[in-house]
Design a protein around this motif. Structure first.
Motif, PDB file in Angstrom:
ATOM      1  N   ASP A  40       5.640 -21.217 -23.758  1.00 28.24           N
ATOM      2  CA  ASP A  40       6.046 -21.747 -25.236  1.00 28.24           C
ATOM      3  C   ASP A  40       7.340 -21.129 -25.494  1.00 28.24           C
ATOM      4  OD1 ASP A  40       5.318 -22.872 -27.387  1.00 28.24           O
ATOM      5  OD2 ASP A  40       4.199 -21.429 -28.316  1.00 28.24           O
ATOM      6  N   PHE A  41       8.292 -22.101 -25.460  1.00 25.33           N
ATOM      7  CA  PHE A  41       9.741 -21.644 -25.476  1.00 25.33           C
ATOM      8  C   PHE A  41      10.227 -21.777 -26.952  1.00 25.33           C
ATOM      9  CE2 PHE A  41      11.218 -21.950 -21.043  1.00 25.33           C
ATOM     10  CZ  PHE A  41      11.064 -20.887 -20.951  1.00 25.33           C
ATOM     11  N   TYR A  42      11.535 -21.694 -27.110  1.00 23.43           N
ATOM     12  CA  TYR A  42      12.203 -21.955 -28.418  1.00 23.43           C
ATOM     13  C   TYR A  42      11.866 -23.007 -29.228  1.00 23.43           C
ATOM     14  CZ  TYR A  42      15.138 -23.556 -24.758  1.00 23.43           C
ATOM     15  OH  TYR A  42      15.435 -24.114 -23.929  1.00 23.43           O
ATOM     16  N   ASP A  43      11.358 -23.994 -28.568  1.00 29.71           N
ATOM     17  CA  ASP A  43      10.990 -25.440 -29.261  1.00 29.71           C
ATOM     18  C   ASP A  43       9.767 -25.076 -30.308  1.00 29.71           C
ATOM     19  OD1 ASP A  43       9.874 -25.275 -27.137  1.00 29.71           O
ATOM     20  OD2 ASP A  43      10.341 -27.433 -26.474  1.00 29.71           O
ATOM     21  N   TYR A  44       8.720 -24.238 -29.556  1.00 28.96           N
ATOM     22  CA  TYR A  44       7.463 -24.360 -30.359  1.00 28.96           C
ATOM     23  C   TYR A  44       6.952 -22.987 -30.436  1.00 28.96           C
ATOM     24  CZ  TYR A  44       6.897 -29.406 -30.698  1.00 28.96           C
ATOM     25  OH  TYR A  44       6.993 -30.613 -31.239  1.00 28.96           O
ATOM     26  N   TYR A  45       7.414 -21.756 -29.912  1.00 25.53           N
ATOM     27  CA  TYR A  45       6.583 -20.598 -29.999  1.00 25.53           C
ATOM     28  C   TYR A  45       6.740 -20.280 -31.454  1.00 25.53           C
ATOM     29  CZ  TYR A  45       6.407 -15.445 -29.533  1.00 25.53           C
ATOM     30  OH  TYR A  45       6.073 -14.209 -29.735  1.00 25.53           O
ATOM     31  N   TYR A  46       7.723 -20.349 -32.101  1.00 26.09           N
ATOM     32  CA  TYR A  46       8.021 -19.995 -33.686  1.00 26.09           C
ATOM     33  C   TYR A  46       6.905 -20.757 -34.485  1.00 26.09           C
ATOM     34  CZ  TYR A  46      10.904 -18.623 -37.535  1.00 26.09           C
ATOM     35  OH  TYR A  46      11.655 -17.865 -38.622  1.00 26.09           O
ATOM     36  N   GLU A  47       6.680 -22.071 -34.490  1.00 27.86           N
ATOM     37  CA  GLU A  47       5.833 -22.797 -35.025  1.00 27.86           C
ATOM     38  C   GLU A  47       4.298 -21.933 -34.886  1.00 27.86           C
ATOM     39  OE1 GLU A  47       8.380 -24.200 -33.782  1.00 27.86           O
ATOM     40  OE2 GLU A  47       8.820 -24.975 -35.668  1.00 27.86           O
ATOM     41  N   TYR A  75      -1.988  -8.721 -28.251  1.00 29.96           N
ATOM     42  CA  TYR A  75      -1.105  -9.605 -28.561  1.00 29.96           C
ATOM     43  C   TYR A  75      -1.591 -11.034 -28.266  1.00 29.96           C
ATOM     44  CZ  TYR A  75       2.278  -6.502 -31.064  1.00 29.96           C
ATOM     45  OH  TYR A  75       2.825  -5.561 -31.802  1.00 29.96           O
ATOM     46  N   ILE A  76      -1.752 -11.044 -26.662  1.00 27.07           N
ATOM     47  CA  ILE A  76      -2.086 -12.626 -26.534  1.00 27.07           C
ATOM     48  C   ILE A  76      -3.658 -12.868 -27.122  1.00 27.07           C
ATOM     49  CG2 ILE A  76      -3.072 -13.638 -24.286  1.00 27.07           C
ATOM     50  CD1 ILE A  76      -0.969 -11.713 -22.566  1.00 27.07           C
ATOM     51  N   ALA A  77      -4.451 -12.174 -27.288  1.00 24.60           N
ATOM     52  CA  ALA A  77      -5.680 -12.393 -27.831  1.00 24.60           C
ATOM     53  C   ALA A  77      -5.503 -13.068 -29.181  1.00 24.60           C
ATOM     54  CB  ALA A  77      -6.567 -11.033 -28.102  1.00 24.60           C
ATOM     55  N   ALA A  78      -4.569 -12.570 -30.121  1.00 24.83           N
ATOM     56  CA  ALA A  78      -4.359 -12.773 -31.268  1.00 24.83           C
ATOM     57  C   ALA A  78      -3.644 -14.173 -31.278  1.00 24.83           C
ATOM     58  CB  ALA A  78      -3.557 -11.896 -32.152  1.00 24.83           C
ATOM     59  N   SER A  79      -2.686 -14.469 -30.013  1.00 19.50           N
ATOM     60  CA  SER A  79      -1.876 -15.392 -30.262  1.00 19.50           C
ATOM     61  C   SER A  79      -2.494 -16.617 -29.743  1.00 19.50           C
ATOM     62  CB  SER A  79      -0.584 -15.206 -29.129  1.00 19.50           C
ATOM     63  OG  SER A  79      -0.128 -13.887 -29.465  1.00 19.50           O
ATOM     64  N   LEU A  80      -3.575 -16.504 -28.802  1.00 19.52           N
ATOM     65  CA  LEU A  80      -4.265 -17.748 -28.214  1.00 19.52           C
ATOM     66  C   LEU A  80      -5.368 -17.704 -29.230  1.00 19.52           C
ATOM     67  CD1 LEU A  80      -4.308 -17.082 -24.299  1.00 19.52           C
ATOM     68  CD2 LEU A  80      -2.685 -18.292 -25.908  1.00 19.52           C
ATOM     69  N   ARG A  81      -5.426 -17.246 -30.449  1.00 20.72           N
ATOM     70  CA  ARG A  81      -6.264 -17.310 -31.627  1.00 20.72           C
ATOM     71  C   ARG A  81      -7.755 -17.146 -30.917  1.00 20.72           C
ATOM     72  NH1 ARG A  81      -3.734 -20.009 -35.316  1.00 20.72           N
ATOM     73  NH2 ARG A  81      -5.593 -19.567 -36.627  1.00 20.72           N
ATOM     74  N   CYS A  82      -8.142 -16.091 -30.097  1.00 19.19           N
ATOM     75  CA  CYS A  82      -9.506 -15.729 -29.721  1.00 19.19           C
ATOM     76  C   CYS A  82     -10.229 -14.968 -30.571  1.00 19.19           C
ATOM     77  CB  CYS A  82      -9.175 -15.197 -28.522  1.00 19.19           C
ATOM     78  SG  CYS A  82      -8.436 -15.925 -27.153  1.00 19.19           S
ATOM     79  N   LYS A  89       3.652 -19.001 -34.106  1.00 17.33           N
ATOM     80  CA  LYS A  89       3.792 -17.787 -34.984  1.00 17.33           C
ATOM     81  C   LYS A  89       3.291 -18.052 -36.399  1.00 17.33           C
ATOM     82  CE  LYS A  89       3.498 -15.907 -31.575  1.00 17.33           C
ATOM     83  NZ  LYS A  89       2.669 -14.784 -31.196  1.00 17.33           N
ATOM     84  N   ARG A  90       4.110 -19.224 -36.900  1.00 21.61           N
ATOM     85  CA  ARG A  90       3.944 -19.415 -38.247  1.00 21.61           C
ATOM     86  C   ARG A  90       2.177 -19.798 -38.578  1.00 21.61           C
ATOM     87  NH1 ARG A  90       2.488 -20.125 -42.397  1.00 21.61           N
ATOM     88  NH2 ARG A  90       3.236 -21.233 -44.220  1.00 21.61           N
ATOM     89  N   GLN A  91       1.683 -20.530 -37.688  1.00 20.98           N
ATOM     90  CA  GLN A  91       0.279 -20.775 -37.660  1.00 20.98           C
ATOM     91  C   GLN A  91      -0.393 -19.682 -37.992  1.00 20.98           C
ATOM     92  OE1 GLN A  91       0.023 -22.930 -34.148  1.00 20.98           O
ATOM     93  NE2 GLN A  91      -0.134 -24.991 -35.168  1.00 20.98           N
ATOM     94  N   GLN A  92      -0.071 -18.441 -37.160  1.00 25.05           N
ATOM     95  CA  GLN A  92      -0.750 -17.002 -36.979  1.00 25.05           C
ATOM     96  C   GLN A  92      -0.547 -16.563 -38.677  1.00 25.05           C
ATOM     97  OE1 GLN A  92       0.649 -15.561 -32.934  1.00 25.05           O
ATOM     98  NE2 GLN A  92      -0.510 -14.036 -33.736  1.00 25.05           N
ATOM     99  N   GLN A 142      11.052 -36.138 -31.342  1.00 24.97           N
ATOM    100  CA  GLN A 142      11.134 -35.518 -32.530  1.00 24.97           C
ATOM    101  C   GLN A 142      10.243 -34.431 -32.399  1.00 24.97           C
ATOM    102  OE1 GLN A 142      13.016 -36.727 -35.092  1.00 24.97           O
ATOM    103  NE2 GLN A 142      12.378 -34.842 -36.186  1.00 24.97           N
ATOM    104  N   LEU A 143      10.632 -33.158 -32.689  1.00 27.39           N
ATOM    105  CA  LEU A 143       9.781 -31.744 -32.646  1.00 27.39           C
ATOM    106  C   LEU A 143       8.710 -31.825 -33.803  1.00 27.39           C
ATOM    107  CD1 LEU A 143      12.505 -29.317 -31.438  1.00 27.39           C
ATOM    108  CD2 LEU A 143      10.636 -30.098 -30.140  1.00 27.39           C
ATOM    109  N   LYS A 144       7.696 -31.389 -33.699  1.00 29.87           N
ATOM    110  CA  LYS A 144       6.524 -31.342 -34.818  1.00 29.87           C
ATOM    111  C   LYS A 144       6.759 -30.132 -35.408  1.00 29.87           C
ATOM    112  CE  LYS A 144       3.496 -34.537 -32.454  1.00 29.87           C
ATOM    113  NZ  LYS A 144       2.660 -34.749 -31.575  1.00 29.87           N
ATOM    114  N   GLY A 145       6.175 -30.136 -36.696  1.00 29.61           N
ATOM    115  CA  GLY A 145       6.077 -29.052 -37.519  1.00 29.61           C
ATOM    116  C   GLY A 145       4.709 -28.308 -37.200  1.00 29.61           C
ATOM    117  N   TRP A 146       4.653 -26.992 -38.021  1.00 30.31           N
ATOM    118  CA  TRP A 146       3.706 -26.199 -37.476  1.00 30.31           C
ATOM    119  C   TRP A 146       2.304 -26.941 -38.023  1.00 30.31           C
ATOM    120  CZ3 TRP A 146       0.744 -23.869 -41.187  1.00 30.31           C
ATOM    121  CH2 TRP A 146       1.071 -23.785 -42.585  1.00 30.31           C
ATOM    122  N   ARG A 147       2.124 -27.415 -38.852  1.00 30.28           N
ATOM    123  CA  ARG A 147       0.710 -28.130 -39.061  1.00 30.28           C
ATOM    124  C   ARG A 147       0.502 -28.965 -38.462  1.00 30.28           C
ATOM    125  NH1 ARG A 147       0.371 -26.355 -44.624  1.00 30.28           N
ATOM    126  NH2 ARG A 147       2.421 -25.795 -45.587  1.00 30.28           N
TER     127      ARG A 147
END
Ligand code: SF4
Ligand code: SF4
Lengths: 395, 116
Positions: free
Chosen positions: A213-220, A93-100, A222-225, B3-8
């Motif tokens: 990577d907490f609730y403020d950016y983790y989700y973003e 999972y880490i390999a995919a998440s870290l985009r390796c 995942k969206r990139q994945q 301000q939190l940034k978007g995924w892009r």
């Protein structure tokens, strides 16, 4: 100039790895993948490659070393099977998440227990939602070709995801077959040089891999994945197109065999597709309109394209070499996903699942023929009698 | 909060592309206990400064004095209280049931929110 060689599937993968000459290979022996790494270790010892070969104490360490090397900007490969993959789990999972963009040869074997070393797909189906791109190979040739393409897919700047290339344990990994091996220089030219965008060895531009990577950016992230997987749909076809033109092959998202005018079809991956082709020919000789669809790309799942290829049929059988225990009707994962794809795209064909070959149980042409005959009956009546069949299990 | 940034807009994979920006992350809010400085007993040995894992001991370098805590980043681990040496009569650490104004303490941990 390419040449034909008699190679086992494992050897075919090792040959591709020799030609690719990755910067780092970290692997731990596990049947039935071991041969690949044995051969590769020989190439390292002989100086045929310049790869740093890291002997590790477990698969967890193997995948960890791969992630570290990839973060350092290396082109990285590994190989594993079943319980080895399971031990890698966390780092998969880490390999995919870290985009390796790591390339893994995954020689499919039954996951314990009871302990078994033979083929089924319970190992790869466990990683289906891990963020890896997953390709299937019918034989050594396809495993060889897929490994070469996997490097380009993984490293594409719009993708940057790890790729697992599957083939069937023992059935193809240890069976010697004719493999067309391309010229070393042609393969090297095709894979090119990996130019990592972010390397931790670039000390002038310090960076951090794998921070909290907490609730403020983790989700973003995942969206990139998700986005990377979407890009992979296009990139896989672009790479296949270039590969096909250069090496005279015909790769796409899946292969169809006598499917266009068929009434019923079987959908099956890896080596069993080869056996099924023989059955198709036999039944066609009897005037029965049967065909085959062999998925090559499982992740990202080509739902729309599969639907379009199957929509004209009167009945479809999926053959699954693993069970999704506790899922709808205890079916196989391929069936579950294909059924959902057809339904979502508004195609309502009678469809049934046939689980087979668990733990390396042989699948005979006569058994595949029985699946086709079931489906021909379903095509007539329009009714599926049994949604999931555990083919040739003893009562 | 900024301000939190978007995924892009952010680097992929959780990569952090600049160095030295941990200071921007205010981790003080994680604290359950807080160190309290008893200036009078301090011998300014800098043990706390040396051991603090979060660089949260503030010092007056010119006058070689320990001056307090950066409570925006201090996570309240209690290491400073623990390493504060015997000859400063400060040997107790977090959670010990000492009175808040015990004169033997120069650093001690008290429950967040109940600071004097
Ligand atoms: S409690 Fe821990 S983090 Fe806070 S100042 Fe003391 S040593 Fe540093
Ligand atoms: S360890 Fe104690 S005595 Fe030494 S500088 Fe820090 S607070 Fe003062």
């Amino acid at each position: 100039m390419s040449k034909y060689e008699a190679l086992t599937g494992d050897q075919a993968v090792a040959t591709a790895m020799r030609q690719i000459n990755p910067d780092v290979v970290a692997a731990y022996p596990i049947t039935p993948q071991t041969e690949t790494v044995e051969f590769f270790a020989e190439y390292v010892a002989n100086g045929e490659v310049t790869t740093d070969f890291i002997c590790v104490e477990s698969e967890h360490s193997a995948m960890s070393a791969c992630v570290g090397a990839s973060a350092a900007g290396a082109r990285v490969m590994t190989a594993t099977s079943a319980n080895g993959l399971a031990l890698m789990w966390e780092v998969v999972y880490i390999a995919a998440s870290l985009r390796c963009p790591i390339v893994m040869s995954l020689v499919n074997r039954a996951l314990s227990g009871p302990i078994n070393i033979h083929c089924d797909h319970s190992d790869v189906m466990g990683m289906r939602d891990s963020g890896w791109i997953i390709l299937f190979s019918e034989n050594g040739q396809e495993a060889y070709d897929n490994i070469i393409q996997a490097v380009r897919i993984a490293e594409h700047p719009d993708v940057l995801l790890p790729v697992a290339v599957c083939q069937d344990g023992f059935i193809t990994s240890h069976a010697m077959e004719r493999v067309e091996v391309y010229d070393d220089a042609d393969v090297r030219a095709f894979v090119g040089t990996y130019r990592p965008k972010w390397s931790i060895l670039d000390v002038d531009n310090p960076k951090t891999y794998g921070p909290l990577d907490f609730y403020d950016y983790y989700y973003e992230h995942k969206r990139q994945q998700v986005e990377a997987m979407e890009h992979a749909r296009r990139v896989i076809l672009e790479v296949a197109d270039e590969f096909n033109r250069k090496f005279g092959r015909n790769y796409g998202l899946f292969e169809t065999y006598r499917l266009e005018d068929a009434d019923v079809a079987v959908v099956v991956t890896n080596s069993t597709a080869g056996t099924a082709k023989v059955v198709v020919d036999n039944l066609r000789a009897q005037g029965l309109k049967v065909g085959l669809l062999k998925p090559r790309v499982f992740r990202p799942f080509p739902a729309k394209e599969l639907t379009d290829a199957l929509r004209h049929l009167k009945a479809v059988a999926v053959m699954d070499r693993s069970i999704a225990f506790g899922s709808m009707n205890n079916a196989g994962p391929l069936f579950l996903e294909l059924t959902a794809a057809l339904a979502i795209h508004g195609v309502h064909i009678p469809i049934a699942d046939y689980v087979f070959g668990l733990g390396g149980r042989d699948i005979k042409p006569s058994e595949i023929e029985s699946v086709y005959r079931d489906m021909l009956r379903v095509a007539e009546t329009g009714r599926v009698e049994r949604l999931v069949t555990y083919l040739s299990v003893r009562e | 909060m900024a301000q939190l940034k978007g995924w892009r807009e952010i680097p992929i994979g959780g990569l952090i592309l600049e160095a030295g920006n941990a200071v921007e992350y205010k981790t003080g809010g994680w604290r359950a206990f807080r160190p309290v400085f008893g200036q009078a007993q301090c011998i300014h040995c800098f043990q706390c400064w040396l051991f603090c894992p979060d660089s949260s001991i503030m010092v007056d370098a010119e006058n070689e004095k320990m001056v307090g805590f950066d409570l925006e980043h201090c996570k309240g681990c209690g290491i400073c209280a623990s390493v504060c040496p015997v000859n400063a009569k400060v040997i107790r650490q977090a959670g010990e049931a000492l009175k808040r104004d015990d004169p033997r303490l120069c650093i001690r941990m008290i429950e967040e929110g109940k600071a004097e």
